[in-house]
Each structure stands twice: as C-alpha cells, then as structure tokens.
Motif scaffolding. Sequence first.
Motif, short mmCIF file in Angstrom:
data_model
loop_
_atom_site.label_atom_id
_atom_site.label_comp_id
_atom_site.label_asym_id
_atom_site.label_seq_id
_atom_site.Cartn_x
_atom_site.Cartn_y
_atom_site.Cartn_z
N ARG A 1 0.82 -1.23 0.00
CA ARG A 1 0.00 0.00 0.00
C ARG A 1 0.84 1.26 0.00
O ARG A 1 0.33 2.37 0.00
CB ARG A 1 -0.88 0.03 1.24
N TYR A 2 2.14 1.13 0.08
CA TYR A 2 3.00 2.31 0.22
C TYR A 2 3.91 2.49 -1.00
O TYR A 2 5.02 2.97 -0.88
CB TYR A 2 3.89 2.17 1.46
N ARG A 3 3.40 2.08 -2.19
CA ARG A 3 4.35 1.99 -3.29
C ARG A 3 4.85 3.34 -3.77
O ARG A 3 5.87 3.43 -4.42
CB ARG A 3 3.75 1.20 -4.46
N MET B 1 15.40 -4.71 7.97
CA MET B 1 15.68 -3.50 7.20
C MET B 1 15.09 -2.26 7.89
O MET B 1 15.72 -1.22 8.02
CB MET B 1 15.08 -3.65 5.80
N TRP B 2 13.85 -2.42 8.40
CA TRP B 2 13.21 -1.30 9.09
C TRP B 2 14.01 -0.93 10.34
O TRP B 2 14.24 0.25 10.61
CB TRP B 2 11.77 -1.67 9.48
N ARG B 3 14.47 -1.94 11.09
CA ARG B 3 15.23 -1.67 12.32
C ARG B 3 16.48 -0.86 12.02
O ARG B 3 16.85 0.06 12.75
CB ARG B 3 15.60 -2.98 13.03
N HIS C 1 16.98 1.15 9.40
CA HIS C 1 16.61 2.52 9.04
C HIS C 1 16.21 3.32 10.28
O HIS C 1 16.60 4.47 10.45
CB HIS C 1 15.46 2.52 8.03
N ARG C 2 15.38 2.72 11.10
CA ARG C 2 14.84 3.45 12.26
C ARG C 2 15.97 3.83 13.23
O ARG C 2 15.97 4.91 13.81
CB ARG C 2 13.77 2.60 12.94
N LYS C 3 16.94 2.90 13.35
CA LYS C 3 18.06 3.15 14.28
C LYS C 3 18.85 4.39 13.86
O LYS C 3 19.30 5.17 14.70
CB LYS C 3 18.98 1.91 14.24
N ALA D 1 6.16 12.55 4.47
CA ALA D 1 5.34 12.21 5.64
C ALA D 1 5.05 13.45 6.48
O ALA D 1 4.05 13.51 7.18
CB ALA D 1 6.06 11.18 6.51
N GLY D 2 5.94 14.44 6.37
CA GLY D 2 5.86 15.55 7.33
C GLY D 2 5.15 16.80 6.87
O GLY D 2 4.71 17.58 7.70
N HIS D 3 4.99 17.00 5.55
CA HIS D 3 4.50 18.34 5.21
C HIS D 3 2.98 18.43 5.12
O HIS D 3 2.37 19.30 5.71
CB HIS D 3 5.17 18.84 3.92
N HIS E 1 5.67 0.62 17.99
CA HIS E 1 6.96 0.60 17.30
C HIS E 1 6.97 1.47 16.04
O HIS E 1 7.96 2.09 15.73
CB HIS E 1 7.32 -0.83 16.87
N ARG E 2 5.85 1.44 15.30
CA ARG E 2 5.84 2.14 14.02
C ARG E 2 5.21 3.53 14.13
O ARG E 2 4.74 4.09 13.14
CB ARG E 2 5.09 1.33 12.96
N SER E 3 5.21 4.09 15.33
CA SER E 3 4.60 5.41 15.45
C SER E 3 5.48 6.45 14.77
O SER E 3 6.65 6.20 14.47
CB SER E 3 4.37 5.75 16.92
N CYS E 4 4.88 7.60 14.54
CA CYS E 4 5.51 8.66 13.75
C CYS E 4 6.83 9.13 14.39
O CYS E 4 6.88 9.47 15.57
CB CYS E 4 4.55 9.83 13.68
N LEU E 5 7.87 9.20 13.56
CA LEU E 5 9.15 9.71 14.06
C LEU E 5 9.12 11.22 14.22
O LEU E 5 9.90 11.79 14.97
CB LEU E 5 10.26 9.34 13.06
C1 HEM Z 1 0.67 16.36 12.18
C2 HEM Z 1 1.67 15.82 11.52
C3 HEM Z 1 1.92 14.35 11.34
C4 HEM Z 1 1.03 13.32 11.41
C5 HEM Z 1 -0.46 13.39 11.70
C6 HEM Z 1 1.78 12.10 11.16
C7 HEM Z 1 1.22 10.83 11.17
C8 HEM Z 1 1.95 9.67 11.01
C9 HEM Z 1 1.38 8.35 11.04
C10 HEM Z 1 -0.10 8.03 11.25
C11 HEM Z 1 2.39 7.47 10.86
C12 HEM Z 1 2.27 5.95 10.78
C13 HEM Z 1 2.01 5.62 9.34
C14 HEM Z 1 1.78 4.15 9.08
O1 HEM Z 1 2.01 3.30 9.93
O2 HEM Z 1 1.37 3.89 7.97
C15 HEM Z 1 3.61 8.22 10.68
C16 HEM Z 1 4.85 7.66 10.46
C17 HEM Z 1 5.97 8.41 10.18
N1 HEM Z 1 6.08 9.77 10.18
FE1 HEM Z 1 4.62 11.10 10.65
N2 HEM Z 1 3.09 12.42 10.94
C18 HEM Z 1 3.22 13.78 11.04
C19 HEM Z 1 4.38 14.50 10.88
C20 HEM Z 1 5.59 13.98 10.54
C21 HEM Z 1 6.79 14.75 10.33
C22 HEM Z 1 6.89 16.28 10.49
C23 HEM Z 1 7.77 13.88 9.96
C24 HEM Z 1 9.20 14.14 9.62
C25 HEM Z 1 9.74 15.32 9.48
C26 HEM Z 1 7.19 12.55 9.98
C27 HEM Z 1 7.88 11.38 9.69
C28 HEM Z 1 7.36 10.11 9.84
C29 HEM Z 1 8.13 8.91 9.61
C30 HEM Z 1 9.60 8.84 9.20
C31 HEM Z 1 7.26 7.83 9.83
C32 HEM Z 1 7.57 6.33 9.71
C33 HEM Z 1 7.96 5.73 11.04
C34 HEM Z 1 8.21 4.23 10.95
O3 HEM Z 1 7.56 3.55 10.16
O4 HEM Z 1 9.05 3.74 11.71
N3 HEM Z 1 5.87 12.65 10.32
N4 HEM Z 1 3.31 9.56 10.80
#
Ligand code: HEM
Length: 635
Positions: free
Chosen positions: A131-133, A149-151, A153-155, A355-357, A539-543
């Motif tokens: 789903r993330y292609r 691989m995820w570990r 990257h995350r590290k 993911a962030g903007h 574990h997979r919460s937003c970084l």
């Molecule tokens: C209000 C703003 C944000 C929301 C609502 C949000 C929401 C999320 C959610 C729901 C996930 C999990 C996605 C999944 O499992 O499919 C996620 C993962 C992630 N987010 Fe955010 N995000 C926000 C801002 C950001 C920002 C500003 C960044 C980076 C600058 C960011 C980087 C990431 C990364 C790298 C992951 C993957 C983590 C992992 O799989 O280990 N996010 N985010």
Amino acid sequence: MSATIFLSVVAIAAVYFFNLSRCFWANLQAAKKSGFPFICLPWDKFNIFWMVTGNFWVPLLDKLPAAITEPWLPFLRLEWTYERKYEPFALMGSEAIMFVAPGGNHLYVASPPAIADIAARRIDFQKPLERYRDVNLYGDNVVVSEGEMWRRHRKVAAPTFSEKNNRVVFEESVRQAHALLYHWTRGKTESDPLHHVDDDMMSISLHIISKAGFGVRVLWPHEESAAQEEDGLGRFASTKAPPGHALSYKDAMKKLMKNIIWVPILPKWLRQIAPFEGPKTATLAYEEWGLFMKELYDMKRIHMREGKIIEGMDLLGAIMKGAGVNEDSLNSSEPPKQLLSDSEILGNAFVFILAGHETTANAIHFSLVLLALNPPTQRRLQAELTRILGDRPSEEWDYDRDLPRIMGGMPAAVLSETMRLIPAVTGIPKSTMKDSPQTLNVNGRIHMVPAECIISLDVPATHHNPRYWPARPDISALPPGEDLDQFKPERWLTNDASRPSASSTREGSPDSQSSGGETASPNLFRPAPGTFLPFSEGHRSCLGKRFAMIEGASVLTALFHEYSVELAVDDFITDEELEKMPPGSPERREVWQKAADNAMHVLKHGMGSIITLQMRRGHVPLRVVRRGEERFAWD
Ligand code: HEM
C-alpha cells in the motif's frame, strides 16, 4: 466463429465468477471463525478501481431500493470512517468489525487496548507494504520497510529528531508564520478574504521542513529580493531555475508534492503523453527535486569533508552523520562503511518531507478553521499567549523559556483536539501474514484474526469511543460521552482547575499512561494507550511527532499572538453592508452563522483522503484581522 467467441467469453466469465464465489466463501468461513461481527461487501473499499471511481458510483447505487443497498453500500463510501466515526461500532455492539469481500477480509478496530496490543506486536501485525508503493521513489527508507531492514533505518533515522533540530523547527516556524502574516496582510490591520488557506499551509509547512530538514530556507514572494547566499545555498533559495535546472528548488518541491501521486501510478512514457498537466509536471518535478537533493547531498559531503558542517542541525545532515558519513570517513582512503547507503539516505530525506508536510499543514489548516468557528476558544488561546509572551517581539521568544509553556498550554491543546476530530490519516493499515493467523483480545473476548487479513486501526472511531474519553460536564452541556463531536481544546488541559480528576474519568481510561509518548507535555492530558492515534502508536509510530507538534503549536502561537482568524463572509454580504450592522448585533450573528453553516457542511461532507484527509469538495474562506479589530467578537 462468433458462437465460439461468445462461448469463450461466457466460459471465462463463469470461471471468473466461480473463482470469486470460492474466495468469498473461504473468506466468509474465516470471518465466522474469527468471532467478530461481520458485514459482507461485494468488493473492498480499497479496490483500486473503486478508490478512483467510487464517488461516481455511490450516488447511482444510492438510487436502488434501500432494502438492497443498506447492509453494504454505506461501508463502500470512501470516507465512511470519518463521516460516521464510532456510530457503526455502537450499532454493531462491538469495538471491532470484520468486512468480508471476495478479495479478502478487512478488520476495523476501534478498541484502544486491542489497538495498543496490535501496535506492540510488530512481528504479528505488520505493515502491508504494497500500500506504500509511492513512498520509496528515491530509495529504500524507514516508512516502506519491515523486519531487519526497518530496524536498521529506524536506528539511524530516529536520533536525527533531536532537541537541536527541534530548536530549528521552533525558530523557523515562528519566522515563517510572521512572513505568512505579512504575505496575507501586507502589514495592514486585516487581510482580504483568504480562499487558499490550505495551499498557504502547504507552503509554510514545506518551507519549515525545508529549513529544518535540509538546511535550505525558502522565502515568501515579498521576501525574495533578500534571498540568502550563505553556505552556497543561493541556488536553492533562488526563485529562478539555477543553471542546469528547469525549475527552481521551491517550485520543484511544491510541484512534486502536489503531483507525486502520478509517479508510481503511470510509467514515465504514459505520463509524458497524458492529455493533462499533472502527470507531465510530476515527471519534471520528480527529476528536478532528485537532482537538487543530489546536489545538496554532495554539497553537504564537501562541507563535512572540510569539517565545516554544523553538527546535526538539519535532518539530512544528521542522518548522514548517523549513517557514518563524516569528516573521517570522507577523508579516508578505505571504502566507506555506511549504515545506510547514499540512496537510502536520500530515500529517508524524501520520506521526511513526504510524511511531514501535508500532515502538519492539514493540522494547522483545520485548527484555523475550528478556531474561526469557535471565537470564545480563540479568545482563550490568545489570552494565554499574552500571559506566556506578553508583548515581547518574536525575536525575543525563547525555546527554553517559552516553548514548554506553549507545548503545555492552549496552542498544543488546540492542535491535539483538531487532530482528534480531523486526523490526517483515518485508517492506519496493518495486516496479518501468510499462514499466520493471530489471536486478538477485544473487550475480554479472544478472537482469531485470519491470516493475510488487512486491519485498519480506525482513527476517527477510536477518537470518538465514549468508553475511553473522559466526560467533561464542566465544559459541555451534553451528557457524558456525547460531547466528543465538539471542538473542546480544554479537554486537554490538565492544569485546568475544572478538569475532573483521573479517578472520575470513565471506566477503562487510565489517565496515567500516555498514548502521546514523549510528544506529550506533562501538562497536557495523556489519553490511555491506543486511544489517541493521529501519529499511530507503538513501534511504528511517527518519528516526526514532536517535530510536528512544535511546528503546529509555534505557527499557531505566532499567528494568534497578534492576529485573530475569522470566517470570511464575503459570499453573503459586502463590507459596507456589514459595517452598518452594530458589533455583536443579531444581524451580524446571522451573517456569521451562514458562513459557519457552510464551514460545518464542508467539514462534514466535503472531505476526502488521497494521501491524507483534506477538504476536497468546497473550502472555507478565512480572513485574518489584528487582535481587537475583530468583526465577530463575542463570548
Ligand atoms: C501532524 C503531523 C503528522 C502526522 C499526523 C503524522 C502521522 C503519522 C502516522 C499516522 C504514521 C504511521 C504511518 C503508518 O504506519 O502507515 C507516521 C509515520 C511516520 N512519520 Fe509522521 N506524521 C506527522 C508529521 C511527521 C513529520 C513532520 C515527519 C518528519 C519530518 C514525519 C515522519 C514520519 C516517519 C519517518 C514515519 C515512519 C515511522 C516508521 O515507520 O518507523 N511525520 N506519521
């Protein structure tokens, strides 16, 4: 001959439907065995054909007799989870519902303890990576990976979100918000009606991540003459395409983020001959931004080799350093031993921006709309900002002194409440693996989730689950649990004297453990694990959650410290006519109410998700006015 063709078509159709029925039957048996209440659908909502054309078919199917469509059509509406929230779960008397379709089973979960359990069992419940292609266009990264691989990257990626970087986020957010205010008002006491607030929020969010993510400051049109030349970044700051490029950096970034959806969907040759602009622009922006990032990466490597880089200030610099790209490795004659390859570093840089903007832009945009709809809440926010910052100019705002109060007060509460009501991601996907069914405890009953079952952590439903959100009779006239549709940032303030103590919160909502993790300020309400999911959980919460919270709260702080945001009423009345109505008069309220009704309608029925949940049908025009000059001020 024609009979043979006819018979072949009939035979193929028969095989196809036989196969479909066989799959459906098997899925139905698995759903029955799971013990979850289930609903049968002719196809899954995430069927690609349906996702693209569903909004066209639903009104047609709606014309069929309700007795035929009622059991399943409501669940094929693309935004049913956002529009109906907890209601289907209440009607089914269960916090998890299984949907059975020929293509597979899909479990929707709105039970916080079960969600916390799923999020904690990383091996049992994984990300359905197919789903993330569109996310690994520039290289493998932390978002689209699993297992070892995820570990890896995350590290490397996690430590880049450091306090040093947060400071940059705070300072740049405040700077950019002031520039945006000037862009809107031109230094006057009020702006014209703003019809593209969503686009402006995308811009500010891109500007902030560009600076905090890559060290490149992006300017608003009125600032461009003062473009910076420091550190060789002039070619990135320029509004014109620099030599060797067809787009400026800013245009490449904006166009890429706007059109990216086309890149994974269509091959390049098809994008180039498409009869509309989006796919062609996507190709150009994709290539241009890739080139800019490569140049930036090379430039940072040169700076590092020369020992010039300021340690860990932006995410790209920090991830390079974390991956082992540093002065020693770059000057060594040995082959580099990097934890992430160059393409993986760039892949992660790309997902930070992706993911962030949009997510953060939405949270700020919807905060503005909800505050415009709730003037008394806006006054409360402003009064608090005055208490925190007095009349100090923004150059004197201090990360160490002021940010903790901003993050523990109304700005962060407004943002959290906005994301509770309008989360950027409405369903966080997980799945069980092939040949690996999993047990799941929902409300004390053990269920068997079948193998290869898609799971949605249903964010809007969970955010409206009355068993887990404390009642606030002090801030709402509604009965317990029924105020959850209302925008009440006050529910997040723990130092609010009127807040009920943890012991008086509802059954099963342990106040002591937080769903917000390290994001949450100690002064903000900490929902029970699995209860508040805008950033996912476990574990997979937003970084980037702290990055996003600081960005959103700082932008709101800078905007509302001096200005108010109001609903623009120009669609209903002229400025001259409004001026003749006394402040606070019933006629004025009536005009405001029309704008409010439009806004509520768009928020309820005009929303749609492509990557994130946004206004797709209709918009809410706003206006900013200097504090004290409001047109619609009442408590
Ligand atoms: C209000 C703003 C944000 C929301 C609502 C949000 C929401 C999320 C959610 C729901 C996930 C999990 C996605 C999944 O499992 O499919 C996620 C993962 C992630 N987010 Fe955010 N995000 C926000 C801002 C950001 C920002 C500003 C960044 C980076 C600058 C960011 C980087 C990431 C990364 C790298 C992951 C993957 C983590 C992992 O799989 O280990 N996010 N985010």
